[in-house]
Design a protein around this motif. Sequence first.
Motif, PDB file in Angstrom:
ATOM      1  N   MET A   1       0.848  -1.178   0.000  1.00 50.08           N
ATOM      2  CA  MET A   1       0.000   0.000   0.000  1.00 50.08           C
ATOM      3  C   MET A   1       0.895   1.244   0.000  1.00 50.08           C
ATOM      4  N   GLU A   2       0.599   2.187  -0.829  1.00 51.10           N
ATOM      5  CA  GLU A   2       1.409   3.384  -0.966  1.00 51.10           C
ATOM      6  C   GLU A   2       1.218   4.311   0.244  1.00 51.10           C
ATOM      7  N   PHE A   3       2.342   4.886   0.725  1.00 53.49           N
ATOM      8  CA  PHE A   3       2.308   5.716   1.928  1.00 53.49           C
ATOM      9  C   PHE A   3       1.425   6.952   1.766  1.00 53.49           C
ATOM     10  N   ASN A   4       1.450   7.597   0.594  1.00 55.63           N
ATOM     11  CA  ASN A   4       0.615   8.791   0.396  1.00 55.63           C
ATOM     12  C   ASN A   4      -0.867   8.454   0.488  1.00 55.63           C
ATOM     13  N   MET A   5      -1.239   7.310  -0.057  1.00 56.81           N
ATOM     14  CA  MET A   5      -2.636   6.893   0.004  1.00 56.81           C
ATOM     15  C   MET A   5      -3.019   6.576   1.455  1.00 56.81           C
TER      16      MET A   5
ATOM     17  N   PHE B   1      -1.570   7.808   4.115  1.00 57.27           N
ATOM     18  CA  PHE B   1      -1.591   9.098   4.814  1.00 57.27           C
ATOM     19  C   PHE B   1      -2.937   9.785   4.619  1.00 57.27           C
ATOM     20  N   GLU B   2      -3.395   9.864   3.377  1.00 53.75           N
ATOM     21  CA  GLU B   2      -4.673  10.523   3.076  1.00 53.75           C
ATOM     22  C   GLU B   2      -5.826   9.828   3.793  1.00 53.75           C
ATOM     23  N   GLN B   3      -5.834   8.497   3.745  1.00 50.27           N
ATOM     24  CA  GLN B   3      -6.906   7.748   4.402  1.00 50.27           C
ATOM     25  C   GLN B   3      -6.879   7.955   5.913  1.00 50.27           C
ATOM     26  N   CYS B   4      -5.707   7.902   6.490  1.00 47.16           N
ATOM     27  CA  CYS B   4      -5.566   8.075   7.929  1.00 47.16           C
ATOM     28  C   CYS B   4      -5.978   9.487   8.342  1.00 47.16           C
ATOM     29  N   ARG B   5      -5.541  10.480   7.590  1.00 45.93           N
ATOM     30  CA  ARG B   5      -5.911  11.869   7.890  1.00 45.93           C
ATOM     31  C   ARG B   5      -7.420  12.045   7.809  1.00 45.93           C
ATOM     32  N   ASP B   6      -8.043  11.473   6.771  1.00 42.11           N
ATOM     33  CA  ASP B   6      -9.493  11.584   6.616  1.00 42.11           C
ATOM     34  C   ASP B   6     -10.230  10.945   7.795  1.00 42.11           C
ATOM     35  N   VAL B   7      -9.783   9.763   8.208  1.00 39.46           N
ATOM     36  CA  VAL B   7     -10.429   9.075   9.330  1.00 39.46           C
ATOM     37  C   VAL B   7     -10.261   9.879  10.612  1.00 39.46           C
ATOM     38  N   LEU B   8      -9.057  10.386  10.864  1.00 38.89           N
ATOM     39  CA  LEU B   8      -8.814  11.177  12.080  1.00 38.89           C
ATOM     40  C   LEU B   8      -9.647  12.461  12.082  1.00 38.89           C
ATOM     41  N   LEU B   9      -9.756  13.119  10.926  1.00 44.19           N
ATOM     42  CA  LEU B   9     -10.570  14.330  10.845  1.00 44.19           C
ATOM     43  C   LEU B   9     -12.052  14.015  11.054  1.00 44.19           C
TER      44      LEU B   9
ATOM     45  N   PHE C   1       6.283   8.158   8.141  1.00 40.48           N
ATOM     46  CA  PHE C   1       5.923   9.158   7.146  1.00 40.48           C
ATOM     47  C   PHE C   1       6.952  10.281   7.117  1.00 40.48           C
ATOM     48  N   PRO C   2       6.998  11.053   6.037  1.00 41.07           N
ATOM     49  CA  PRO C   2       7.868  12.240   6.000  1.00 41.07           C
ATOM     50  C   PRO C   2       7.471  13.235   7.096  1.00 41.07           C
ATOM     51  N   ARG C   3       8.396  14.101   7.444  1.00 41.49           N
ATOM     52  CA  ARG C   3       8.233  15.019   8.577  1.00 41.49           C
ATOM     53  C   ARG C   3       6.939  15.824   8.520  1.00 41.49           C
ATOM     54  N   ASP C   4       6.601  16.430   7.373  1.00 36.53           N
ATOM     55  CA  ASP C   4       5.404  17.274   7.303  1.00 36.53           C
ATOM     56  C   ASP C   4       4.125  16.459   7.485  1.00 36.53           C
ATOM     57  N   GLN C   5       4.065  15.264   6.900  1.00 37.99           N
ATOM     58  CA  GLN C   5       2.899  14.407   7.080  1.00 37.99           C
ATOM     59  C   GLN C   5       2.813  13.907   8.520  1.00 37.99           C
ATOM     60  N   ARG C   6       3.955  13.565   9.077  1.00 35.92           N
ATOM     61  CA  ARG C   6       4.006  13.096  10.471  1.00 35.92           C
ATOM     62  C   ARG C   6       3.496  14.188  11.412  1.00 35.92           C
TER      63      ARG C   6
END
Length: 164
Positions: free
Chosen positions: A1-5, A7-15, A88-93
């Motif tokens: 699974m790609e990290f950007n995908m 990241f987006e899914q995790c961010r959406d769920v957390l929001l 994840f990269p620093r900004d995403q983290r």
Amino acid sequence: MEFNMVFEQCRDVLLQESELVQRIGALQNLIREAVVSRDWTDFEGHFNALGGLGEEFTALENERKRLFAGIQTETGDSARFYAFVAQFPRDQRAELSAIYRSLKLESLRVRMAGQTLMGYIVEARTTIAGFFEIAFPDRGGKIYTPHGVPVSHDMRSMVLNRAF
């Protein structure tokens, strides 16, 4: 699974979880205000809505756990949050960590407010039950409707139509 995908899914769920916790807090405030002002009209509806929001939150939490399980830490264990975001990269983290901290603080605030409210309701119920035991010892702690039917001891509101 790609990290950007991921990241987006995790961010959406957390929001979504954060927004849901805020809605739960607002509904809890309505319940608290109804209890304080003794406005029982929508009381059961508020509790039903609160139950529905709780189910939504559980579904989102399960989705978040599924995402975490999809990424393994260096030790091979499924990741806890901070081990998960460390990959994840620093900004995403930083973004995920900020959302997660905010979610945890808000959920802690809502949980404490809920426990306080339930403590108040339980104490009021205990006080009323004690009053009825002393005032009407022949009833054995049972409450009856005007038609003589016993009423259950659940958390429903009780309205007294007599002045003492």
